[in-house]
Design a protein around this motif. Structure first.
Motif, mmCIF file in Angstrom:
data_model
loop_
_atom_site.group_PDB
_atom_site.id
_atom_site.type_symbol
_atom_site.label_atom_id
_atom_site.label_comp_id
_atom_site.label_asym_id
_atom_site.label_seq_id
_atom_site.Cartn_x
_atom_site.Cartn_y
_atom_site.Cartn_z
ATOM 1 N N VAL A 168 0.871 -1.177 0.000
ATOM 2 C CA VAL A 168 0.000 0.000 0.000
ATOM 3 C C VAL A 168 0.905 1.224 0.000
ATOM 4 C CG1 VAL A 168 -1.827 1.242 1.239
ATOM 5 C CG2 VAL A 168 -1.793 -1.259 1.263
ATOM 6 N N THR A 169 0.656 2.150 -0.936
ATOM 7 C CA THR A 169 1.511 3.335 -1.046
ATOM 8 C C THR A 169 0.663 4.610 -1.051
ATOM 9 O OG1 THR A 169 1.469 3.298 -3.473
ATOM 10 C CG2 THR A 169 3.261 2.089 -2.408
ATOM 11 N N ALA A 170 1.345 5.714 -0.798
ATOM 12 C CA ALA A 170 0.754 7.051 -0.935
ATOM 13 C C ALA A 170 1.879 7.964 -1.403
ATOM 14 C CB ALA A 170 0.182 7.537 0.386
ATOM 15 N N LEU A 184 3.520 2.817 2.379
ATOM 16 C CA LEU A 184 2.725 3.278 3.512
ATOM 17 C C LEU A 184 2.483 2.132 4.489
ATOM 18 C CD1 LEU A 184 1.122 5.689 4.674
ATOM 19 C CD2 LEU A 184 -0.825 4.930 3.305
ATOM 20 N N ILE A 243 -0.641 5.206 9.001
ATOM 21 C CA ILE A 243 -1.488 6.002 8.112
ATOM 22 C C ILE A 243 -1.892 7.304 8.795
ATOM 23 C CG2 ILE A 243 -3.752 6.076 6.972
ATOM 24 C CD1 ILE A 243 -3.333 2.970 6.518
ATOM 25 N N LYS A 303 -3.915 10.169 -2.838
ATOM 26 C CA LYS A 303 -4.618 8.920 -3.115
ATOM 27 C C LYS A 303 -3.864 7.832 -2.361
ATOM 28 C CE LYS A 303 -6.255 9.968 -7.723
ATOM 29 N NZ LYS A 303 -6.022 9.834 -9.155
ATOM 30 N N ILE A 304 -4.593 6.862 -1.864
ATOM 31 C CA ILE A 304 -3.961 5.673 -1.302
ATOM 32 C C ILE A 304 -4.029 4.621 -2.402
ATOM 33 C CG2 ILE A 304 -4.116 3.850 0.425
ATOM 34 C CD1 ILE A 304 -5.255 5.890 2.348
ATOM 35 N N TYR A 332 -11.995 7.792 0.912
ATOM 36 C CA TYR A 332 -11.569 7.239 2.203
ATOM 37 C C TYR A 332 -11.753 8.182 3.385
ATOM 38 C CZ TYR A 332 -6.862 9.410 1.660
ATOM 39 O OH TYR A 332 -5.805 10.273 1.503
#
Length: 165
Positions: free
Chosen positions: A40-42, A47, A74, A96-97, A113
């Motif tokens: 999972v990135t941002a 992330l 997060i 954006k995630i 989200y």
């Protein structure tokens, strides 16, 4: 003509919703609609779930259920309080995630989200540690799902995801 709302279609795929192509992801466990998530990135940076983890695509869960350690990261990265509150004026500044699944990116914008309740903005994440043999597990609920046309294919034990047009 904007398409609003949700629907369930049994036994077929509506091609109007798959113009961006379908990514088919094999189930990693057949107990749930469980898949392997790569990370999972941002803002292009890791992330959470940095070494891969399991995720369940679940229409019965409204939020994103994440391991408590991931939730802390997060909240720290997005500058929210420990209960996930954030100033509503900051929502457009949030990234954006991106959920990386099956080698493809599946972005979720802050408008999805961040949930507005009683005039206050809160992250639509819920911390919960679900013990599994596979390690940390996430539940990708409606906050994730509403951005995609989701196909649950039991015959081939796969989930299909297509970014909505």
């Amino acid at each position: 003509d904007s398409m609003m709302g949700s629907f369930i279609l049994f036994g077929a795929i509506d091609p109007a919703y798959t113009t961006n192509g379908i990514t088919w992801i094999p189930l990693s466990a057949e107990t749930y609609w469980q898949v392997t998530m790569d990370r999972v990135t941002a803002r292009g940076k890791p992330l959470a779930c940095t070494h891969g983890c399991q995720a369940i695509v679940d229409t019965g869960t409204s939020r994103l259920v994440v391991p408590s350690k991931a939730l802390s990261r997060i909240q720290a990265a997005f500058g929210t309080t420990s209960d996930g509150q954030i100033s509503c004026s900051r929502v457009p500044l949030l990234p954006k995630i991106v959920f990386h699944i099956g080698g493809k990116p599946f972005p979720v914008p802050p408008t999805s989200y961040v949930v507005q309740e009683d005039g206050e903005c809160i992250l639509g994440f819920q911390g919960m540690d679900i013990p599994t043999e596979a390690g940390e597990i996430w539940i990708l609920g409606d906050i994730f799902i509403r951005n995609y046309y989701v196909i649950f294919n039991r015959a081939n034990n796969m989930v299909g995801l297509s970014r909505l047009p």
